[in-house]
Structures are given as structure tokens and as C-alpha cells.
Design an enzyme around this catalytic site. Sequence first.
Site, PDB file in Angstrom:
ATOM      1  N   ALA A  10      77.527 -25.786  29.090  1.00 15.24           N
ATOM      2  CA  ALA A  10      78.130 -24.528  29.510  1.00 15.24           C
ATOM      3  C   ALA A  10      77.224 -23.406  29.026  1.00 15.24           C
ATOM      4  O   ALA A  10      77.071 -23.196  27.826  1.00 15.24           O
ATOM      5  CB  ALA A  10      79.518 -24.369  28.921  1.00 15.24           C
ATOM      6  N   GLY A  11      76.597 -22.710  29.972  1.00 15.74           N
ATOM      7  CA  GLY A  11      75.636 -21.672  29.628  1.00 15.74           C
ATOM      8  C   GLY A  11      74.230 -22.160  29.874  1.00 15.74           C
ATOM      9  O   GLY A  11      73.786 -23.129  29.245  1.00 15.74           O
ATOM     10  N   ALA A  17      68.639 -23.794  29.202  1.00 14.10           N
ATOM     11  CA  ALA A  17      67.465 -24.296  29.920  1.00 14.10           C
ATOM     12  C   ALA A  17      66.537 -25.041  28.969  1.00 14.10           C
ATOM     13  O   ALA A  17      65.922 -26.050  29.337  1.00 14.10           O
ATOM     14  CB  ALA A  17      66.733 -23.133  30.589  1.00 14.10           C
ATOM     15  N   LYS A 107      77.547 -18.936  16.577  1.00 11.34           N
ATOM     16  CA  LYS A 107      77.908 -18.595  15.192  1.00 11.34           C
ATOM     17  C   LYS A 107      79.146 -17.714  15.115  1.00 11.34           C
ATOM     18  O   LYS A 107      79.945 -17.834  14.185  1.00 11.34           O
ATOM     19  CB  LYS A 107      76.737 -17.935  14.456  1.00 11.34           C
ATOM     20  N   GLY A 189      61.431  -8.240  23.279  1.00 14.38           N
ATOM     21  CA  GLY A 189      62.515  -9.201  23.430  1.00 14.38           C
ATOM     22  C   GLY A 189      63.062  -9.727  22.120  1.00 14.38           C
ATOM     23  O   GLY A 189      63.908 -10.628  22.111  1.00 14.38           O
ATOM     24  N   GLU A 192      68.064  -6.923  21.207  1.00 16.60           N
ATOM     25  CA  GLU A 192      68.829  -6.683  22.425  1.00 16.60           C
ATOM     26  C   GLU A 192      68.812  -5.190  22.771  1.00 16.60           C
ATOM     27  O   GLU A 192      68.479  -4.337  21.952  1.00 16.60           O
ATOM     28  CB  GLU A 192      70.277  -7.127  22.219  1.00 16.60           C
ATOM     29  N   LYS A 207      76.534 -15.970  10.125  1.00 16.57           N
ATOM     30  CA  LYS A 207      75.807 -17.138   9.627  1.00 16.57           C
ATOM     31  C   LYS A 207      76.090 -17.382   8.150  1.00 16.57           C
ATOM     32  O   LYS A 207      76.243 -18.530   7.715  1.00 16.57           O
ATOM     33  CB  LYS A 207      74.305 -16.947   9.870  1.00 16.57           C
ATOM     34  N   GLY A 304      65.076 -18.598  19.663  1.00 15.00           N
ATOM     35  CA  GLY A 304      64.171 -19.024  20.727  1.00 15.00           C
ATOM     36  C   GLY A 304      64.648 -20.302  21.376  1.00 15.00           C
ATOM     37  O   GLY A 304      65.424 -21.076  20.792  1.00 15.00           O
TER      38      GLY A 304
END
Length: 430
Positions: A10-11, A17, A107, A189, A192, A207, A304
Site C-alpha cells: 500500500a503506497g 517502488a 513512524k 529534495g 519537504e 522515532k 531514501g
Amino acid sequence: MTEPLRIALAGLGTVGAGVIRLLDTNGALIARRAGRPILVTAVSARDRTKDRGVDIARFDWVDDPAELARHPDVDVVVELVGGSDGPALALARAALGAGKSLVTANKAMIAHHGLELARAAEAANLALKFEAAVAGGVPVIKGLREGAAANVIARVYGILNGTCNFILSKMEAEGRDFSEILSEAQALGYAEADPSFDIDGVDAAHKLSILASVAFGAQPAFDDVAITGVRHVLAADIAEAAALGYRVRLLGVADSGAHGLFQRVHPHLVPLSHPLAHVVGSTNAVVAEGNFVGRLLFQGAGAGDGPTASAVVADLIDIARGEFGPPYAMPADALAAQEVADSGERRARAYVRLTVSDKVGVLAEIAAAMRDAGVSIESLIQRGAQADGSVLVAIVTHEGPERSVAQALEKLRGSQSLVGEPMWMHILDA
């Protein structure tokens, strides 16, 4: 041949990917290590037509991610949607309710709802794994839950947000101010468009809450984490720290004992003799101190597609092997509900930066406020006037209770001499 472990994703963003790419690239090796193949059978995301650089036409497409929990050809659901509530939490609850084990990199969801999900997983004899939720590809959850399982952990702390560490180490290297480096981090990048969760310390606090639960056997208590971010750190603070033999890092720090559970995310001055002072860029690093194993350092890429996908697939390999175990290293019902520690009683040295009017008597006023609060000053440095006529005053205190520093700053906040908010950074012991 042993039946494959069938997973639903999901996602399908960067990490989703990445999981597909990793399973495609290292599938044969993973099957040997897991004892059976790990295959994606179904996926769900917001946009079916988006080019993600991987072939998703071979998988069943499901529009509603919660439906993955009821898919007949799925053994494990991998949640990569994100967010503490909403679709991610609905999917997590549905998956465990339908008898599917759950792997997540989320998280925020684990920090807020981990105890509920752990109880559900344990009741149904399912796996709940979240290695990728903390420090990306760095196996710190597994290290604490398994490698250090025989130890009493006295303290766990570290650099938990790569965006902040990139900004601070870039400021350190180039002498530029926060806002300028933040804009660069967004362009690259690393940050955000709305960087608040990162630079205000919320991401690191999520976290830290997870780490504290695993390390100390404590119930997750995100709401008890004291949080201060880095948006008010100046290039002058970085330079002052360097002159004193320190580097500025945003640290999450937690410890547990008779005093209760202490959890804080806050900028620190880290001595050059400490390994965390040398962690630069977007790297994450976590230190755990065990009573028999000593100091452990976990360090590596904290985000990443590759590192995070690596952590997700490592969890899937454990599940394929039948290695479940309680999510927090002990049964959820054995996790202690601990009192919040009183930070005012903690003893440490502090760095305080004040921006004040350039006029006679200001230093005497500062010294009097510190004296009246019982703060002993180790050094006080005044720098030249800024463009607006103000000056920077940097103070390093001797070791003392934090409550005294807080009282001194509270008194100074009412002063007509003060320009802007003070900056208080804790000094990490070596």
C-alpha cells in the site's frame, strides 16, 4: 518447493517502488536467505497511471488500500502510505483483523498507535514489524530488540532526522544561516515543501518514542516527548560552538530509571571527541548504552528508497522465516507505563545565546539573572554589533540543575534589553 510469502504493497511512492526494485534485483538471494520466495501480488496507490520506474501491471491493482487486507492471495500487508491516522491506520487495523501480518515504515502511526497494534498482532499470533520507521536502513530496532536484548539500556540517543543534520552540518561547513540552507535542502529534495515536521523536531520525536519503548520496555509515550527544533539556530551559534570545541546537532535523548521516563528532542552542543559530532549530511546515527555491552553506535543512511526498502524487506525476510516475536522486544502487556521524568532536576552544562540591545548595563543584568537563579557561569562572550544594532551574548554554564537555567531565562524574557527569543542548547557529555 516451499510456498512463497505473498505481500501486498500500500503506497507506491519512493519507498514502495524501491521495495519492488529490490525484490526484483535481489530476489534469488532473498529467497535463499528467507527459505522461500517473497513475491508482491497486489498493490494500491492513489494514481494507477503514474510512471514509477517499475512494472506494476503484473500485480493486482486495488483502489482502496484497506481492501488489501481482504485480498485472498496476500499473507503480509506492507503499509507505506504514511500519516498517524486515516488510511494508514485503517489499513493496519484491517490487516491484523483479517489475519495478515503487517510491515510498516510509518513512524507517526507506530508512535501514536503502536501499543494498540502490538496487542492486536500478539493476540492473533501475527507479526508487526517497523524496522524502517526509525533511521531508514540502519538496523537499530533489530539491534536493540535482539542484539542487545540481554542488557539493561541506560540511555538511547542520536541524530534521528537527516534533514536537520544536513542543514546543521551545511551551516557548519559554509557559515551560512538557517533559512538559506533550508531553501537549498528543499531544492535538493532533502526537505519537504512544508518542512515543519522535520525542522521543528516532530519527526525525530516520533522515532525517539519508538526507540525508548524498545530500549526500556516502556509503553510508547509520544505526547511526553519535549520537543524543540532547529529553526532558530543561527550561523553565529554554529561558529560559537566550533570555537568552544563543539558541533551543533539535533539530538533525540531518552533514558529511564527511578526518576521516570525522560524523552527530549533538542539542539545540543556535541563535543568533538564524541562520534556524533562527526556525523554529517543526511546520515542518521543512534547510540545505545547497555550495562554489559557498553556503548553501541548504529549509523547509516536514514532515508531514501534503497535504505528504507532494505529495512522493509529485512522485516519480510524475518516473517518468511517465521521469526515473529513481540514487536517491542517483550509482550505488549509487559510494557511499563512510566511516569514522566522531571527535566528540571537533570544536571548538565548549557549553552545560552541571547540577542540584546547594545547598551550599558546589559551584561550586569544578565549576570544578575543567572546569579539569582543559582546558575554558575563558566564563560560569557559578547560579539560585535549586528546590522540592527543588537549584539550576541553567548554563555556556557557550569553543571547545574536545568530548572535554574529555565528560571534565569524566564526572568530575562521580561527584560527590555532582550531582542528576540533566547536560544538554549544542552551540552552532551562525552
